[in-house]
Design a protein around this motif. Structure first.
Motif, short mmCIF file in Angstrom:
data_model
loop_
_atom_site.label_atom_id
_atom_site.label_comp_id
_atom_site.label_asym_id
_atom_site.label_seq_id
_atom_site.Cartn_x
_atom_site.Cartn_y
_atom_site.Cartn_z
N LEU A 1 1.39 6.59 -6.71
CA LEU A 1 0.53 7.26 -7.52
C LEU A 1 0.59 8.76 -7.27
N PHE A 2 1.37 9.20 -6.33
CA PHE A 2 1.82 10.53 -6.44
C PHE A 2 2.50 10.87 -7.55
N GLU A 3 3.49 10.00 -8.17
CA GLU A 3 4.17 10.49 -9.15
C GLU A 3 3.54 10.50 -10.50
N TYR A 4 2.40 9.44 -10.65
CA TYR A 4 1.62 9.43 -11.81
C TYR A 4 0.65 10.36 -11.72
N ILE A 5 0.12 10.98 -10.55
CA ILE A 5 -0.84 12.00 -10.58
C ILE A 5 -0.21 13.39 -11.08
N GLU A 6 1.25 13.61 -10.60
CA GLU A 6 1.99 14.56 -11.22
C GLU A 6 2.30 14.47 -12.56
N TYR A 7 2.58 13.35 -13.36
CA TYR A 7 2.51 13.34 -14.48
C TYR A 7 1.27 13.54 -15.50
N ARG B 1 0.82 -1.25 0.10
CA ARG B 1 -0.06 0.02 -0.12
C ARG B 1 0.92 1.29 0.07
N GLU B 2 1.89 1.41 0.72
CA GLU B 2 2.78 2.35 0.91
C GLU B 2 3.42 2.59 -0.56
N LYS B 3 3.99 1.45 -1.03
CA LYS B 3 4.62 1.55 -2.62
C LYS B 3 3.39 2.11 -3.58
#
Length: 261
Positions: A29-35, A22-24
């Motif tokens: 997700l934060f990286e994907y959302i930024e993209y 879940r932590e991974k």
């Protein structure tokens, strides 16, 4: 009338995953959302953001692009060990526009929440969704009962629904609800997407990035041949999937045009 597209997304069975996974997932997700925020900055009303636990949502000025943005998230998470539900809603806003999507509300948000509820809830899924491989749903308040889809009507939002009519005789008409049509194509497309192997997914991504078989061989340092790449793309139904995306985009645009009339 200005219409917006809202997509609510939620990780499948997130509570059953280990704490480490879940932590991974959340870190990725934060990286994907930024993209996604960078790629679709021109059509997003506000930045995509996590809203509650493992849920995130977006609102776009181009409702017809909603399903394409979902696929962008799908492609990003292919390398990770998780999947997500997605509920799409189209409609008006009843609040001002803010940078925080949680401060906004309106018909588009209500429809997206309802769509996510349907796609996550098994009792609803038996009525609207026919395949376990489909985790994407578009909700329209004007949707007819799929089992009794024989009439056109207006709902509380006074939405006119488009239908194609086939006259068998002077007393019988069969009408096709456009929201049901969109969901049928989405479901068939999701089935195709979920049948892809990891190798097919990688070739799929490489071809989208580079555009030719030869460039894939040259730039990805792969042992694949042109014939092998072609076969994997065909087995993955790449070209059918792309055609479905184009058709769904056109149908969403048509749906919006009908709403504005």
């Amino acid at each position: 009338m200005t219409l917006y597209g809202v997509v609510n997304m939620d990780i499948v069975a997130s509570r059953k995953k280990s704490k480490e996974l879940r932590e991974k997932i959340q870190h990725n997700l934060f990286e994907y959302i930024e993209y996604i925020n960078k790629k679709f900055k021109g059509i997003l009303v506000a930045p995509v953001e996590l809203t509650l636990g493992d849920e995130w949502q977006l609102i776009t000025l181009n409702p017809e692009s909603s399903y394409n943005i979902i696929h962008e998230f799908q492609k990003l998470i292919w390398k990770d060990n998780f999947q997500f539900y997605a509920g799409v809603g189209i409609g008006t806003l009843s609040t001002d526009i803010y940078d925080d999507t949680r401060k906004m509300d309106g018909e588009c948000f209500l429809n997206a929440r309802k769509a996510l509820e349907i796609v996550k809830n098994n009792s609803y899924s038996q009525k609207y969704i026919h395949s376990k491989n489909n985790r994407v749903f578009f909700y329209s308040p004007t949707m007819n009962d799929i089992e009794n889809n024989l009439s056109i009507y207006k709902n509380e939002f006074d939405i006119k629904e488009v239908a194609a009519t086939s006259k068998r005789d002077s007393q019988f008409h069969q009408n096709i609800n456009i929201a049901n049509l969109i969901n049928t194509i989405i479901e068939n497309n999701e089935i195709l997407i979920n049948k892809m192997t990891k190798k097919q997914q990688q070739i799929y991504l490489d071809y989208i990035e580079l555009g030719t078989y030869r460039k894939i061989i040259e730039e990805k340092n792969t042992k694949e041949t042109i014939g092998g790449i072609s076969q994997k793309l065909n087995n993955a139904e790449f070209f059918t999937i792309q055609q479905n995306y184009k058709m769904i985009e056109k149908l969403f645009a048509y749906y919006c045009d009908m709403r504005r009339e």
